[in-house]
Design a protein around this motif. Structure first.
Motif, PDB file in Angstrom:
ATOM      1  N   UNK A   1      65.839  80.401  82.367  1.00 31.18           N
ATOM      2  CA  UNK A   1      67.246  80.274  82.814  1.00 31.18           C
ATOM      3  C   UNK A   1      67.501  81.202  83.796  1.00 31.18           C
ATOM      4  N   UNK A   2      66.854  82.425  83.798  1.00 30.69           N
ATOM      5  CA  UNK A   2      67.354  83.609  84.657  1.00 30.69           C
ATOM      6  C   UNK A   2      66.879  83.087  86.330  1.00 30.69           C
ATOM      7  N   UNK A   3      65.536  82.443  86.245  1.00 30.75           N
ATOM      8  CA  UNK A   3      64.920  81.751  87.499  1.00 30.75           C
ATOM      9  C   UNK A   3      65.978  80.668  88.062  1.00 30.75           C
ATOM     10  N   UNK A   4      66.549  79.764  86.981  1.00 25.82           N
ATOM     11  CA  UNK A   4      67.339  78.694  87.341  1.00 25.82           C
ATOM     12  C   UNK A   4      68.509  79.222  88.065  1.00 25.82           C
ATOM     13  N   UNK A   5      69.143  80.197  87.357  1.00 22.17           N
ATOM     14  CA  UNK A   5      70.565  80.840  87.901  1.00 22.17           C
ATOM     15  C   UNK A   5      70.299  81.360  89.218  1.00 22.17           C
ATOM     16  N   UNK A   6      69.123  82.104  89.405  1.00 15.04           N
ATOM     17  CA  UNK A   6      68.823  82.862  90.693  1.00 15.04           C
ATOM     18  C   UNK A   6      68.868  81.441  91.734  1.00 15.04           C
ATOM     19  N   UNK A   7      68.242  80.447  91.499  1.00 12.98           N
ATOM     20  CA  UNK A   7      67.913  79.269  92.290  1.00 12.98           C
ATOM     21  C   UNK A   7      69.257  78.725  92.412  1.00 12.98           C
ATOM     22  N   UNK A   8      70.190  78.692  91.468  1.00 11.60           N
ATOM     23  CA  UNK A   8      71.545  78.067  91.811  1.00 11.60           C
ATOM     24  C   UNK A   8      72.180  78.726  92.855  1.00 11.60           C
ATOM     25  N   UNK A   9      72.106  79.780  93.026  1.00 15.45           N
ATOM     26  CA  UNK A   9      72.965  80.601  94.072  1.00 15.45           C
ATOM     27  C   UNK A   9      72.474  80.517  95.133  1.00 15.45           C
ATOM     28  N   UNK A  10      71.228  79.939  95.630  1.00 15.22           N
ATOM     29  CA  UNK A  10      70.364  79.682  96.854  1.00 15.22           C
ATOM     30  C   UNK A  10      70.786  78.299  97.708  1.00 15.22           C
ATOM     31  N   UNK A  11      70.592  78.375  98.906  1.00 12.46           N
ATOM     32  CA  UNK A  11      70.916  77.003  99.459  1.00 12.46           C
ATOM     33  C   UNK A  11      69.988  75.976  99.072  1.00 12.46           C
ATOM     34  N   UNK A  12      70.553  74.656  98.774  1.00  7.62           N
ATOM     35  CA  UNK A  12      69.411  73.784  98.164  1.00  7.62           C
ATOM     36  C   UNK A  12      69.266  72.445  99.259  1.00  7.62           C
ATOM     37  N   UNK A  13      69.504  72.635 100.492  1.00  2.44           N
ATOM     38  CA  UNK A  13      69.381  71.570 101.454  1.00  2.44           C
ATOM     39  C   UNK A  13      68.024  71.309 101.544  1.00  2.44           C
ATOM     40  N   UNK A  14      67.628  70.027 101.867  1.00  2.00           N
ATOM     41  CA  UNK A  14      66.263  69.512 102.223  1.00  2.00           C
ATOM     42  C   UNK A  14      66.310  69.347 103.791  1.00  2.00           C
ATOM     43  N   UNK A  15      65.301  70.445 103.949  1.00  2.00           N
ATOM     44  CA  UNK A  15      64.973  70.219 105.584  1.00  2.00           C
ATOM     45  C   UNK A  15      63.618  69.647 105.853  1.00  2.00           C
ATOM     46  N   UNK A  16      63.580  69.435 106.738  1.00  2.00           N
ATOM     47  CA  UNK A  16      61.984  68.928 107.391  1.00  2.00           C
ATOM     48  C   UNK A  16      61.016  69.806 107.010  1.00  2.00           C
ATOM     49  N   UNK A  17      59.711  69.316 106.613  1.00  2.00           N
ATOM     50  CA  UNK A  17      58.671  70.146 106.252  1.00  2.00           C
ATOM     51  C   UNK A  17      57.922  70.877 107.411  1.00  2.00           C
TER      52      UNK A  17
END
Length: 274
Positions: free
Chosen positions: A101-117
């Motif tokens: 859950x802590x990892x997910x909450x940390x991730x939740x606060x980060x940018x989630x856009x999909x960018x070119x590889x």
């Protein structure tokens, strides 16, 4: 769509963590079963989040900090479900679910856009590297929890406090055995993760080993677990020493995964927390 499933799974992990905490407090079996059911549904939703992100991105979605945190949490919950199926130790969920859950909450606060590889990530070895490395680390999270529970249970027994906590935790023998089994599964996976990472590095940068901070700390982590495995097999380390080493090892895992990436500059650094 992948963000919806991600948020939904995060909510379910939160509810599952609360249910597991309630089980620890009230020791009602239905709370444990409810927690497991909620976490299982959350894992299914999380799996859909990863699948839909893969479909939308067109590549293995473990290329930035948001995706890595999410994938690590997914692996930890997967290990929890397998361990629960095999060992029937409900209290494991009370420790592993909050970590995820802590990892997910940390991730939740980060940018989630999909960018070119990035070109460096377009490698046959990249998916294998992340699979082995994250699965090994997730199993080490299980060993970490066993180590924590072992120290708590040992303290309670030495203090002759045969109370609620003692009743909820497995015996010292069971915890030590599970710690050892986690090590025997996690260490080969970590080794494969390092080997496939070295092959990928040769493909990407022309060298198998660059002494990048991430590589260096991965080696340090590997040496810690190698020492623990060696001591258990040759000297017979068990109990308290093994529990403490399992805790130290996982702290090294977390620093290698997050601390190095965010603090120390190198080939694996996440620029601007992306």
């Amino acid at each position: 769509m992948n963000i919806f499933f991600f948020k939904f799974s995060t909510l379910l992990y939160l509810l599952g963590a609360l249910a597991y905490s309630s089980y620890i407090i009230f020791l009602k079996e239905y709370l444990s079963k409810s927690a497991l059911t909620v976490v299982l549904v959350g894992f299914a939703a999380h799996t859909l989040a990863l699948i839909t992100r893969y479909a939308e991105a067109g590549y293995t979605p473990v290329t930035n900090l948001y995706e890595s945190l999410s994938f690590f949490a997914w692996m930890i919950i997967g290990v929890l479900l397998i361990a629960n199926l095999k060992y029937k130790i409900s209290v494991l969920g009370a420790l592993l679910t909050p970590i995820a859950l802590i990892l997910m909450l940390f991730a939740y606060a980060l940018p989630k856009e999909i960018v070119p590889l990035a070109p460096v990530l377009r490698s046959f070895w990249h998916p294998f590297h992340i699979l082995f490395a994250f699965l090994g680390n997730a199993i080490f999270a299980l060993a970490f929890c066993c180590g924590v529970m072992y120290l708590i249970q040992e303290h309670q027994l030495k203090a002759k406090r045969i109370g609620a906590i003692t009743q909820r935790l497995p015996s010292l023998r069971v915890l030590d055995d599970l710690n050892y089994q986690s090590l025997t599964y996690g260490f080969p996976l970590l080794t494969l993760g390092i080997i496939t990472g070295a092959i990928w590095a040769e493909y990407a940068w022309g060298r198998y080993w660059n002494w990048d901070p991430k590589e260096t700390w991965s080696l340090i982590t590997w040496l810690l677990y190698a020492a623990l495995l060696h001591q258990r097999l040759t000297v017979g380390w068990r109990g308290r020493k093994a529990a403490i080493m399992a805790i130290i090892g996982f702290l090294a895992v977390l620093f290698t995964f997050l601390g190095v990436n965010l603090i120390l500059p190198g080939l694996h650094t996440y620029a601007n927390w992306q």
